[in-house]
Design an enzyme around this catalytic site. Structure first.
Site, PDB file in Angstrom:
ATOM      1  CE1 TYR A 170     -24.698  -5.373 -23.660  1.00  0.00           C
ATOM      2  CE2 TYR A 170     -25.636  -7.388 -24.517  1.00  0.00           C
ATOM      3  CZ  TYR A 170     -25.791  -6.108 -24.053  1.00  0.00           C
ATOM      4  OH  TYR A 170     -27.039  -5.562 -23.949  1.00  0.00           O
TER       5      TYR A 170
ATOM      6  CG  HIS B  43     -31.476  -8.649 -22.064  1.00  0.00           C
ATOM      7  ND1 HIS B  43     -32.498  -8.285 -22.903  1.00  0.00           N
ATOM      8  CD2 HIS B  43     -30.698  -7.547 -21.915  1.00  0.00           C
ATOM      9  CE1 HIS B  43     -32.345  -7.007 -23.238  1.00  0.00           C
ATOM     10  NE2 HIS B  43     -31.273  -6.537 -22.654  1.00  0.00           N
TER      11      HIS B  43
ATOM     12  CG  ASN C 210     -33.521  -3.400 -26.157  1.00  0.00           C
ATOM     13  OD1 ASN C 210     -33.319  -4.580 -25.885  1.00  0.00           O
ATOM     14  ND2 ASN C 210     -33.137  -2.421 -25.365  1.00  0.00           N
TER      15      ASN C 210
END
Ligand code: NDP
Length: 503
Positions: free
Chosen positions: A339, A56, A129
């Protein structure tokens, strides 16, 4: 009225007298080490880049609001969802996945759709997404999968063999591959696509009852895509077209919006569901679990500084608030770790204090202290340990997730729900797509798969065949493969097919 003159200063606030000529001994030089302005300026420039996101990396973002339009209190006690008409500030970042920070917005790729809700109970992140499913369902496979989407270790080129070798040896990917190679793999802009939680999450209410939920943010601009030829052209004409479109639309006052539809199942319904409700390679069919609208997302403000607000934005699916929790979806469980971990590496241990990341509608009270780039008050002179008797923050009972049962053997176990990996991809091909969609799908696939070696083409064509015989046959014919051979491979077990196409 003339603007008041601003004096140019060093980073430490001292005025700069001249920014055009370095300080030299004589003319032309050499330059003196005592030109501290030059040293500071070059030194900072040398450090301008932070590591780019591993995935990303290329993205665009905007601020806005989320408004509740229907009562959801039966399902969740999250305060930001507790009242019709209630509005919450949000920041949203859209992105491609595999490309580097300078790559083109029109690449065929899933699109990230990450939302940070600045709620009064803390920040809640939905890191979705534009597709309702994913390629793999176990986080152990994630680094391998991403390697295959990036560059070959030897040539530093994108590599069709890596790409299709992995996917054809990982048949659970077929549903996402089918969506990716439809024209939805190249959305016209970030405004013209849906956002999905993809994962199943848990919602729980004031009474401690829980539900399994999926989020669908449906675009109110309508779905619009680029065809393969349009995307190829767009990459050359304007590699930043989707970033530009989002910025310009907001500047024009055309605020993009999405309707939030939820699919919700009780635990009993989930137990009986024909597909594994936690397998991210599957959707819940709309006819089985009817989506209903509960809110609306509108983006209405551009960031002022890209680096500060978009590049440094950090989202994590682990950022839950009371009323929302994880499900046993294994890929989600992996992301809960990954993350936060990657932001610690990319931005440093105090990344949550950056303006775009810090909670805006509640205060942070905790016992974490220090570390690099602690530029806030670091909780002042308050106690830095718990328990304490000096008035430090205390846990609030009842804000946590209700306890839940777990059982079984600790082992490395596959998903065992009695369903197959091919049916839903087949349904997409047979039931959802028009003939034109199918034509585009097949030619989008074969244009890419053509660059892989023949044994990998055969193996992947067999996977398409398993989803739907017509699908596999058309891919095989387009690639001039022997259809009988593809059919034979499709009948084999995955293990035998891998062996038969190993060389
Ligand atoms: P429906 O037959 O009720 O609706 C089809 C869905 O597919 C719509 O949500 C539509 O989105 C979406 N869609 C259409 N074209 C594409 C595409 N090229 N890529 C991705 N999504 C597309 O759906 P069912 O629930 O009966 O499921 C049938 C199949 O539809 C599934 O196997 C899955 O492949 C796909 N699908 C299902 C979703 C779900 O959550 N159930 C979500 C998205 C896709 P829209 O209405 O926005 O145009």
């Amino acid at each position: 009225m003339a603007k008041e003159k601003k004096v140019y200063t060093t980073g430490f606030g001292a005025p700069i007298d001249n920014d055009q000529n370095s300080k030299t001994a004589g003319n032309p030089g050499p330059i003196l080490l005592q030109d501290t302005h030059l040293l500071e300026k070059i030194g900072h420039f040398d450090r301008e880049r932070i590591p780019e996101r591993v995935v990303h990396a290329k993205g665009a973002g905007a601020y806005g609001t989320f408004e509740v339009t229907a009562d959801a209190t039966r399902y969740t006690k999250a305060k930001f969802l507790s009242q019709i008409g209630r509005k919450t500030d949000v920041f949203v970042r859209f992105s491609t996945v595999g490309g580097e920070k300078g790559s083109a917005d029109a690449e065929r790729d899933p699109r990230g759709f990450a939302i940070k809700f600045y709620t009064e109970e803390g920040n809640y992140d939905m890191t979705g997404n534009n597709t309702p499913v994913f390629f793999i369902r176990d986080p152990l496979k994630f680094p391998d999968f991403i390697h295959t989407q990036k560059r070959h270790p030897g040539t530093n080129l994108k590599d069709a063999n890596m790409f299709w070798d992995f996917l054809s040896l990982t048949p659970e990917s077929i549903h996402q591959v089918t969506i990716l190679f439809s024209d939805r793999g190249t959305p016209r802009t970030y405004r013209h696509m849906n956002g999905y939680s993809s994962h199943t999450f848990k919602w729980y209410n004031e009474q401690g009852e829980y539900f399994w939920v999926k989020y669908h943010f449906k675009t109110e601009q309508g779905i619009r895509n680029l065809t393969r030829d349009e995307a190829t052209e767009m990459k050359g004409v304007d590699p930043d077209h989707a970033t530009r479109d989002l910025h310009d639309a907001i500047e024009r006052g055309e605020y993009p919006s999405w309707r939030l539809e939820m699919q919700i199942m009780t635990p009993e319904e989930a137990d009986k569901y024909r597909f594994d409700p936690f397998d991210i390679t599957k959707v819940w069919f709309h006819n089985d679990v009817k989506p209903f609208t509960i809110g609306r997302l509108v983006l209405n403000r551009n960031p002022k500084n890209y680096f500060a607000e978009v590049e440094q934005a950090a989202f994590s699916p682990a950022n839950f608030i009371p009323g929302i929790a994880a499900s046993p979806d294994k890929l989600l469980q992996g992301r809960l770790f990954s993350y936060h971990d990657t932001h610690l590496h990319r931005l440093g241990s105090n990344y949550h204090l950056l303006p775009v990341n810090r909670p805006k509608n509640t205060t942070v009270n905790y016992y974490q202290r220090d570390s690099n780039m602690m530029y806030g008050e670091n909780s002042g002179d308050g106690p830095n340990y718990f328990p304490n008797s000096f008035g430090g923050p205390e846990p609030e009972e009842g804000t946590g997730e209700p306890p839940f049962e777990v059982s079984g053997k600790a082992d490395r176990q596959p998903y065992t729900h009695p369903n197959d990996d091919f049916f839903q991809a087949g349904e997409m091909y047979r039931r959802v797509m028009t003939e034109k969609d199918r034509e585009h799908l097949v030619s989008n696939i074969t244009t890419h798969l053509r660059d892989a070696i023949k044994r990998i083409q055969l193996r992947q064509a067999a996977i398409f065949f398993k989803a739907d015989p017509d699908y596999g046959t058309r891919v095989a014919r387009d690639l001039k493969l022997d259809v009988k051979e593809v059919k034979r491979l499709a009948k084999m077990t995955q293990e035998d097919r891998a062996k038969a196409t190993a060389k």
